[in-house]
Enzyme design. Structure first.
Site, PDB file in Angstrom:
ATOM      1  N   SER A  57      -5.608 -41.123   6.352  1.00 55.45           N
ATOM      2  CA  SER A  57      -6.698 -41.373   5.405  1.00 55.45           C
ATOM      3  C   SER A  57      -6.656 -42.834   4.985  1.00 55.45           C
ATOM      4  CB  SER A  57      -6.544 -40.476   4.178  1.00 55.45           C
ATOM      5  OG  SER A  57      -7.325 -41.012   3.134  1.00 55.45           O
ATOM      6  N   HIS A 109      -9.446 -40.872   9.157  1.00 49.29           N
ATOM      7  CA  HIS A 109     -10.011 -40.021   8.104  1.00 49.29           C
ATOM      8  C   HIS A 109     -10.641 -40.933   7.049  1.00 49.29           C
ATOM      9  CE1 HIS A 109     -10.456 -36.310   5.781  1.00 49.29           C
ATOM     10  NE2 HIS A 109     -10.085 -37.015   4.714  1.00 49.29           N
ATOM     11  N   ASP A 149     -12.668 -41.202   3.645  1.00 44.93           N
ATOM     12  CA  ASP A 149     -12.968 -40.483   2.395  1.00 44.93           C
ATOM     13  C   ASP A 149     -14.103 -41.142   1.621  1.00 44.93           C
ATOM     14  OD1 ASP A 149     -11.045 -38.289   2.262  1.00 44.93           O
ATOM     15  OD2 ASP A 149      -9.529 -39.869   2.240  1.00 44.93           O
ATOM     16  N   MET A 151     -16.376 -41.023  -1.663  1.00 42.59           N
ATOM     17  CA  MET A 151     -16.417 -40.472  -3.031  1.00 42.59           C
ATOM     18  C   MET A 151     -17.520 -41.158  -3.820  1.00 42.59           C
ATOM     19  SD  MET A 151     -12.366 -40.322  -3.860  1.00 42.59           S
ATOM     20  CE  MET A 151     -11.177 -39.706  -2.665  1.00 42.59           C
ATOM     21  N   HIS A 184     -15.162 -37.494   5.526  1.00 45.52           N
ATOM     22  CA  HIS A 184     -14.990 -36.446   4.516  1.00 45.52           C
ATOM     23  C   HIS A 184     -15.869 -36.813   3.317  1.00 45.52           C
ATOM     24  CE1 HIS A 184     -12.005 -34.465   1.428  1.00 45.52           C
ATOM     25  NE2 HIS A 184     -13.196 -33.897   1.420  1.00 45.52           N
ATOM     26  N   MET A 238     -17.281 -36.458  -0.148  1.00 45.42           N
ATOM     27  CA  MET A 238     -17.101 -35.885  -1.485  1.00 45.42           C
ATOM     28  C   MET A 238     -18.247 -36.448  -2.319  1.00 45.42           C
ATOM     29  SD  MET A 238     -12.974 -36.353  -1.537  1.00 45.42           S
ATOM     30  CE  MET A 238     -13.029 -37.501  -0.179  1.00 45.42           C
ATOM     31  N   MET A 269      -8.491 -28.307   1.507  1.00 47.12           N
ATOM     32  CA  MET A 269      -7.900 -29.271   0.574  1.00 47.12           C
ATOM     33  C   MET A 269      -6.606 -28.676   0.014  1.00 47.12           C
ATOM     34  SD  MET A 269      -9.850 -31.868   0.669  1.00 47.12           S
ATOM     35  CE  MET A 269      -8.888 -32.833  -0.502  1.00 47.12           C
ATOM     36  N   ASP A 295      -5.697 -31.418   4.109  1.00 43.22           N
ATOM     37  CA  ASP A 295      -5.847 -32.745   3.490  1.00 43.22           C
ATOM     38  C   ASP A 295      -5.267 -32.742   2.083  1.00 43.22           C
ATOM     39  OD1 ASP A 295      -6.698 -35.240   2.618  1.00 43.22           O
ATOM     40  OD2 ASP A 295      -8.845 -34.806   2.784  1.00 43.22           O
TER      41      ASP A 295
HETATM   42  C1  DX5 Z   1      -8.343 -36.789  -1.508  1.00 45.00           C
HETATM   43  C2  DX5 Z   1      -8.680 -37.262  -0.115  1.00 45.00           C
HETATM   44  C3  DX5 Z   1      -7.525 -37.360   0.800  1.00 45.00           C
HETATM   45  C4  DX5 Z   1      -6.460 -38.343   0.350  1.00 45.00           C
HETATM   46  C5  DX5 Z   1      -5.156 -37.861   0.847  1.00 45.00           C
HETATM   47  O1  DX5 Z   1      -9.503 -36.512  -2.197  1.00 45.00           O
HETATM   48  O2  DX5 Z   1      -9.619 -36.392   0.489  1.00 45.00           O
HETATM   49  O3  DX5 Z   1      -7.929 -37.624   2.132  1.00 45.00           O
HETATM   50  O4  DX5 Z   1      -6.658 -39.654   0.816  1.00 45.00           O
HETATM   51  O5  DX5 Z   1      -4.170 -38.700   0.371  1.00 45.00           O
HETATM   52  P1  DX5 Z   1      -2.634 -38.268   0.388  1.00 45.00           P
HETATM   53  O6  DX5 Z   1      -2.245 -38.023   1.815  1.00 45.00           O
HETATM   54  O7  DX5 Z   1      -1.965 -39.466  -0.207  1.00 45.00           O
HETATM   55  O8  DX5 Z   1      -2.505 -37.031  -0.450  1.00 45.00           O
HETATM   56 ZN    ZN Z   2     -10.056 -36.545   2.677  1.00 45.44          ZN
END
Ligand code: DX5
Ligand code: ZN
Length: 224
Positions: free
Chosen positions: A9, A34, A36, A38, A68, A70, A139, A177
């Site tokens: 990620s 990956h 992310d 947000m 991903h 969010m 998750m 994840d």
């Molecule tokens: C959280 C993200 C993850 C995050 C994981 O909302 O979707 O992808 O980056 O990070 P670690 O591996 O540090 O838990």
């Molecule tokens: Zn993620």
């Protein structure tokens, strides 16, 4: 299926050197990037969008980009990510009014479609859409931040979803994840995961290749 897809990620990467960070982690043996996304609405944090995805493609990244989302709403941003070079697009069912429609939208833009289940989301949300999905992402933390601790009940949930996938017989990638580290990845693999997202465990390590090799070794050992 006994895949071992390692998906770092980039949330924990150095954003000032993102292209180089992605090159380095792929050279170190990672399979997917990956990504992310947000929106400070569906989750209480704000990160990166399609322009950054496109910038990575322009930089020369050819590895699959595992987006991903969010974000809420979902549909408006899907075509932008497809155009920006996303390979897989996953979203949370709570963030879309019409889950089945969003899955078809993602696929109609040439991307693989994934559904993401939060720690509190029941697996039954998969009942009528599993056959349409390419990926299920469980998750193992509440979404929004890197560096949180793995929630142990995810192991039982992984076993439940693995059984649902195997029963239907169509290959659907089972990804996990949140809080994935070299020292718990074996248990996670044994519970049925094929793909492993890891942010802080990889990007906070001094040697990406070493931690990825250790992860692969622990997955192989756990599967016997
Ligand atoms: C959280 C993200 C993850 C995050 C994981 O909302 O979707 O992808 O980056 O990070 P670690 O591996 O540090 O838990
Ligand atoms: Zn993620």
């Amino acid at each position: 299926m006994s895949n071992c897809i390692i998906a770092p990620s980039i949330l924990s990467a150095d954003f000032a050197r993102l292209g180089e960070e992605v090159d380095n982690v792929i050279a170190a043996g990672a399979d997917w990037v990956h990504f992310d996304v947000m929106d400070n609405h569906y989750v209480p944090n704000l990160t990166i969008g399609p322009m950054v995805c496109q910038a990575l493609r322009k930089h020369g990244v050819t590895a699959p980009i595992d987006v991903h989302l969010m974000v809420e709403p979902v549909d408006r941003i899907v075509p932008d990510f497809a155009e920006a070079g996303a390979s897989l697009i996953s979203f949370h069912p709570e963030a879309s009014k019409h889950v089945h429609r969003t899955i078809q939208l993602i696929k109609s833009h040439g991307c693989k479609a994934g559904l993401v289940l939060n720690p509190g989301t029941p697996v039954e949300v998969l009942d009528w859409v599993l056959e349409d999905l390419d990926l299920v992402l469980l998750m193992s933390v509440n979404p929004g931040f890197g560096g949180q601790a793995f929630i142990p009940s995810t192991l039982d949930k992984l076993r439940a979803v693995r059984a649902m996938i195997d029963k239907r017989g169509k290959p659907v990638i089972l990804e996990v994840d949140g809080g994935v580290k070299a020292d718990n990845i074996g248990q996670i693999a044994a519970a049925g995961a094929d793909a492993f997202v890891a942010g802080s465990a990889i990007f906070n390590a001094p040697d990406y290749a070493q931690v990825i090799a250790q992860m692969r070794g622990n997955v192989a050992a756990a599967r016997g």
